[in-house]
Design an enzyme around this catalytic site. Structure first.
Site, PDB file in Angstrom:
ATOM      1  N   GLU A 230       0.693  -1.168  -0.040  1.00  0.00           N
ATOM      2  CA  GLU A 230       0.010   0.125   0.223  1.00  0.00           C
ATOM      3  C   GLU A 230       0.727   1.250  -0.042  1.00  0.00           C
ATOM      4  O   GLU A 230       0.873   1.869   0.854  1.00  0.00           O
ATOM      5  CB  GLU A 230      -0.975  -0.099   1.069  1.00  0.00           C
ATOM      6  CG  GLU A 230      -2.048   1.002   1.058  1.00  0.00           C
ATOM      7  CD  GLU A 230      -2.900   1.338   2.447  1.00  0.00           C
ATOM      8  OE1 GLU A 230      -3.864   1.997   2.092  1.00  0.00           O
ATOM      9  OE2 GLU A 230      -2.382   1.224   3.263  1.00  0.00           O
TER      10      GLU A 230
ATOM     11  N   GLU B 234       3.884   7.876  -4.585  1.00  0.00           N
ATOM     12  CA  GLU B 234       4.891   7.349  -3.885  1.00  0.00           C
ATOM     13  C   GLU B 234       5.865   6.367  -4.501  1.00  0.00           C
ATOM     14  O   GLU B 234       6.394   5.256  -4.084  1.00  0.00           O
ATOM     15  CB  GLU B 234       4.159   6.599  -2.576  1.00  0.00           C
ATOM     16  CG  GLU B 234       3.729   7.414  -1.568  1.00  0.00           C
ATOM     17  CD  GLU B 234       3.401   7.044  -0.285  1.00  0.00           C
ATOM     18  OE1 GLU B 234       3.864   5.718   0.134  1.00  0.00           O
ATOM     19  OE2 GLU B 234       2.716   7.545   0.361  1.00  0.00           O
TER      20      GLU B 234
END
Length: 655
Positions: free
Chosen positions: A137, A146
């Site tokens: 995640e 990210e």
């Protein structure tokens, strides 16, 4: 051992002694992160747990971006404790925290934790074989921020078996065209200035050429005046079960079903966690999906991030501040009065703001020398300052290294600041008290009766109902059956703390924190007299509630008094001031347990002049009290006149 940190007040690096296992300043970074909020998100945790349980039996599971190790432990449990789990976490404080959590849950032998990025892992060196299942995640508000694409590409090429099972399975980004003048004012500084017509310009002529197509995270449910111009549409899909493309472009025809001005695109994502599409998790706004508590992304159509102007980038908050007509007027009026009071030889600006410099140069007359120190202003910023303020003398020194030679052999007659320091833009509002520290350091170079703007800083508070924020910052015990109690202090837990532990004060934009309601009027706690040298302060305050209900904590902010004789010339960072609430974060002191309020609240507040830290402690709630609450006008008049007449420290006072 010794660890380097930045002093919150002085902005200087210093070395401190920490014990083994102490993460020092890392706890501040973790406490202000969203780790705790995510672990308190039951819908998210349950969805991941259910999807991982559906994976079936696998011999080796890889967890990229392990965080607290929660997904790794879910996988270990789902595989009936018979599989190998490898988890990598590159952020050292989080890696240490994951080790604690795994140790507390007895999984240290079953889960191999690696302190490295996934693209640093070598099969045959760090792991014995490729994994046949992936859980991860590493997602942010815009999904891709990210580094999920390069991480997935590397994992599928080097770390995973062909056709490896994955959780999540797929992510889809949706978007919607909206009209929102409020949002656009965070980005169109040039357009706002054209409307203000106050003679000040902080945006260059080629302002729009600096724009980059970037996104910023906002809780759009809390933004006023959003008009939906289209239905939601699918922007793009990212598959986790296969290596994604390096890059891609998508063309979408959007049907506009309402007339208006297209200011922005609101986007959100939906995670399909299992292959069958039965388990999903969404960050959609309230009008799409009720009960959402996550951030949505705002992507302004022209672009919404200024780069290479003033600082490396001009944030939406700073853009909003520079375009705030009321703020501009207050600063300009205060500086005009300060420089017009008497003959001034030297004027020094002690912050990173543009307004003080531009206003001073437009006001000054005669032989006054205007100089400035801009500690957070980098090369491009200094170049910009030189272009818009050609008569400004920029001093490339720290305050402690200044001498009278920097001021043509004379002393400084006027000190000016907004105050604004770029380093602390998203920090607690009293970090801008760096101005007080620097004014103190400069004392030997000040004239006998210097003019100081601002002349006074006042820390205000307001007791509030904050159910959503309090719930997201609660102490953790079990998360999907796994003990997480060891992470609470590191992640800045506030609610349901054990006896003897106190919650930290954390920076939040209250208008972005869900439901909130004021239960008291604003009350002053600490006064910082800029005419005096910096010193520690403490105060006891007794506050009357004006509403009944549940009190979750106290919201704190700074008001800066720019002129001692005019109570209207005050810059506020408080959430009761619309422009202040949009541009600044407030400090929030959440109580260990919500209080069912009756009449009075008792608080102790103190300021440590060595560290620059402020503490606020809730004493008790009284059933009876005869306290008369002063109006804002009374508060300003009383506080300012008292400070100016005595110039003594308000070491103790009672409301």
């Amino acid at each position: 051992m010794l660890q380097q940190r930045v002093n919150a007040l002085t902005g200087e690096s210093e070395w401190i002694l920490v014990s083994d296992g102490d993460d020092g300043d890392a706890s501040d970074a973790l406490a202000e992160s969203l780790y705790l909020d995510m672990l308190n998100d039951r819908a998210r945790n349950t969805a991941f747990s259910s999807a991982i349980a559906k994976l079936g039996r696998h011999g080796h599971v890889l967890d990229i971006g392990a965080g607290s190790g929660l997904l790794s432990m879910m996988a270990w449990r789902a595989m009936e404790k018979q599989c190998q789990v490898t988890a990598c976490e590159s952020f050292l404080p989080m890696y240490k925290l994951a080790r604690k959590v795994c140790r507390d849950n007895g999984t240290m032998g079953a889960i191999k934790l690696l302190h490295m990025r996934s693209d640093e892992i070598k099969v045959g060196v760090d792991i014995s074989s490729r994994a046949d299942a992936l859980v991860c995640e590493i997602l942010d508000s815009e999904l891709l921020g990210e580094g999920i694409i390069p991480s997935l590409r590397h994992a599928h090429k080097h770390l995973l078996q062909p056709n490896a099972a994955t959780v999540p399975y797929r992510a889809t980004v949706y978007a919607q065209l909206v009209e929102c003048d409020f949002l656009w004012r965070f980005h169109d500084l040039q357009g706002v200035e054209a409307q203000l017509q106050d003679g000040m310009a902080f945006s260059p002529e080629d302002f729009y050429s600096y724009f980059k197509h970037r996104q910023h995270a906002f809780h759009v449910d809390e933004i006023p005046g959003i008009k939906l111009l289209s239905e939601p549409f699918e922007a793009f899909t990212l598959d986790f079960y296969r290596a994604p493309d390096v890059c891609g472009q998508f063309t979408r025809a959007v049907h506009v079903n309402m007339s208006g001005t297209a200011h922005a695109i609101v986007s959100w994502w939906v995670l399909q966690l299992d292959k069958d599409g039965l388990i999903c998790y969404s960050t959609a706004p309230r009008w799409v999906k009720e009960g959402n508590s996550q951030e949505q992304v705002i992507g302004v159509t022209i672009g919404n991030n200024v780069s290479g102007f003033f600082l490396d980038k001009l944030s939406p908050q700073r853009c909003c501040m520079l375009g705030d007509g009321s703020r501009r007027s207050i600063i300009r009026s205060a500086i005009q009065k300060a420089l017009g009071e008497r003959e001034v030889g030297n004027c020094l600006i002690l912050d990173d703001g543009l307004m003080s410099a531009v206003c001073a140069l437009s006001t000054v007359h005669g032989s006054c020398h205007v100089a400035g120190l801009f500690p957070g202003c980098r090369r491009d910023g200094l170049k910009y300052l030189a272009s818009v303020a050609s008569k400004l003398s920029i001093i490339h020194k720290d305050v402690k290294h200044l001498t009278r030679d920097d001021f043509k052999g004379h002393k400084v007659d006027v000190l000016l600041a907004e105050p604004y320091y770029a380093t602390y833009e998203h920090a607690l509002p009293w970090k801008q008290l760096r101005f007080w520290y620097e004014r103190t350091t400069l004392s030997p170079l000040l004239s006998e009766n210097p003019i100081i703007v601002p002349c006074l800083g006042i820390l205000y508070g307001m007791a509030c109902y904050l159910p959503d924020l309090w719930q997201s910052r609660c102490c953790l015990e079990g998360v999907e059956g796994f003990d997480h109690s060891s992470v609470n202090s590191m992640l800045g837990a506030c609610g349901n703390l054990p006896d003897g532990q106190d919650s930290p004060i954390l920076p939040f934009s209250i208008w972005q924190c869900g439901r909130h309601e004021s239960l008291t009027k604003p009350f002053p706690l600490l006064e910082f007299n800029m005419r005096e040298e910096i010193h520690s302060l403490s105060v006891f305050a007794k506050v009357t509630f004006v509403k009944s209900g549940l009190c979750h904590g106290v919201v704190l902010w700074m008001d800066w008094v720019m002129d001692p004789e005019n109570k209207d010339l005050v810059l506020s960072t408080g959430h009761v001031n619309p422009s202040g609430s949009w541009c600044w974060k407030q400090g929030v002191k959440l109580f260990r347990t919500p209080l069912q309020v009756t009449e009075t609240l008792e608080l102790n507040a103190s300021f440590n002049s060595q560290s620059g830290e402020i503490s606020v402690t809730q004493m008790m709630v009284s059933m009876h009290g005869n306290f008369r609450h002063l109006s804002i006008a009374e508060l300003y008049t009383t506080k300012i006149l008292s400070a100016l007449s005595t110039f003594t420290s308000p070491s103790s006072s009672s409301l």
